[in-house]
Enzyme design. Sequence first.
Site, PDB file in Angstrom:
ATOM      1  N   GLU A  29      33.741  14.662   3.066  1.00 36.63           N
ATOM      2  CA  GLU A  29      33.636  14.365   4.492  1.00 36.63           C
ATOM      3  C   GLU A  29      32.214  14.476   5.003  1.00 36.63           C
ATOM      4  O   GLU A  29      31.387  15.201   4.445  1.00 36.63           O
ATOM      5  CB  GLU A  29      34.525  15.326   5.287  1.00 36.63           C
ATOM      6  CG  GLU A  29      36.006  15.161   4.996  1.00 36.63           C
ATOM      7  CD  GLU A  29      36.831  16.308   5.567  1.00 36.63           C
ATOM      8  OE1 GLU A  29      37.363  16.143   6.676  1.00 36.63           O
ATOM      9  OE2 GLU A  29      36.936  17.337   4.895  1.00 36.63           O
ATOM     10  N   CYS A  62      31.997  23.467  12.015  1.00 35.72           N
ATOM     11  CA  CYS A  62      31.716  24.288  10.835  1.00 35.72           C
ATOM     12  C   CYS A  62      32.967  25.047  10.388  1.00 35.72           C
ATOM     13  O   CYS A  62      33.648  25.670  11.205  1.00 35.72           O
ATOM     14  CB  CYS A  62      30.602  25.279  11.139  1.00 35.72           C
ATOM     15  SG  CYS A  62      28.994  24.523  11.343  1.00 35.72           S
TER      16      CYS A  62
END
Length: 353
Positions: free
Chosen positions: A93, A342
């Site tokens: 990704e 994150c």
Amino acid sequence: MSAHPNIMQFDVHGLQKLMESMNQKPYRARQLAEWLYLRGAQSFDEMDNLPSGLRQALKEQTVFVQPQLLKSFVDPDGTVRYVLKLSDGALTETVAIPSRGRLTVCFSTQVGCALACTFCATGKLGLSRSLLTGEILAQLAMVANTFSDTRVSNAVAMGQGEPFANYEATLSALRMMNSSALFGIGARHITVSSAGLPTQIKRFAGEPEQFTLAISLHSAEQRVRNSLMPGLASQRLDKLREALLSYMQKTARRVSLEYALIDGVNDGNDALASLLAFCDAPAPGFHVNLLPLNRADTAPADVSILKGASSAAFARFEKGLGRAGVSVSRRVSKGTSIAAACGQLVSSRQLHE
């Protein structure tokens, strides 16, 4: 498995050698690199400024499969997450973060991650493999082609994987991002975010480019860091700090420390005192980036047990660090609704199910 080399493994130097082996002029390597890594060409047939004979030779002597966009997700804040399928079927990704005329790409360097950090859903995937140089660059090309009106201005190795565990391919990709003939991103706008591998940090300090370094610290207490980052349990914090001080002395560049505040784990007064001691360093010194704990719906149950720290804890850390003269900031997470922040890059697992 093909005996021919995968052309996506080559940096510009490697392409030059390939062109030399095919009795081509050196400038053909630059043209080929532009097609592969800047324009994101899907086949050699598209490369119309290359001689037909060279295109045929490339077909016969190399393997070429660009990463393919499998799915994309758009957050209301403008953040875009891309799921890419690689030549062997592996998924990884990347994330595009547009903001006030800037376009930042948070790219992956591996498929999954071996470090198994307890607060990070990606770590629960384990490590499948490292990415090739071209597979790293393809992520920037994908974003650049999506945001055709805005150039990629910043790049951060903060997606899946530990960049320093894939050092050679990552560094080759960084240099090509920096190249004026390709992406032309300033070295100081290219950041490597590492969990902190002392040997590789010392090696990185010797590179001539002024790339930026960020370290995922998350605790300056050995016992707590070992529990949060079990893949680094054998790493001593004093050795990490020693490597970072050496890096700053050699490069004269500041290091950012990423610190996700977790309720009842690393947000107490003792944790702050340990962090202050770790940050006690001569100029240029450390910058502490306080992070919220991002939740992921796809995370395993043990990740969801952790809870982000309170606003009061953030304020206490900001105040304590500021009083001690330590540069500090608080990150505002983007893309949380599409699992693009994150620690959330795990959705590729969903696409297998």
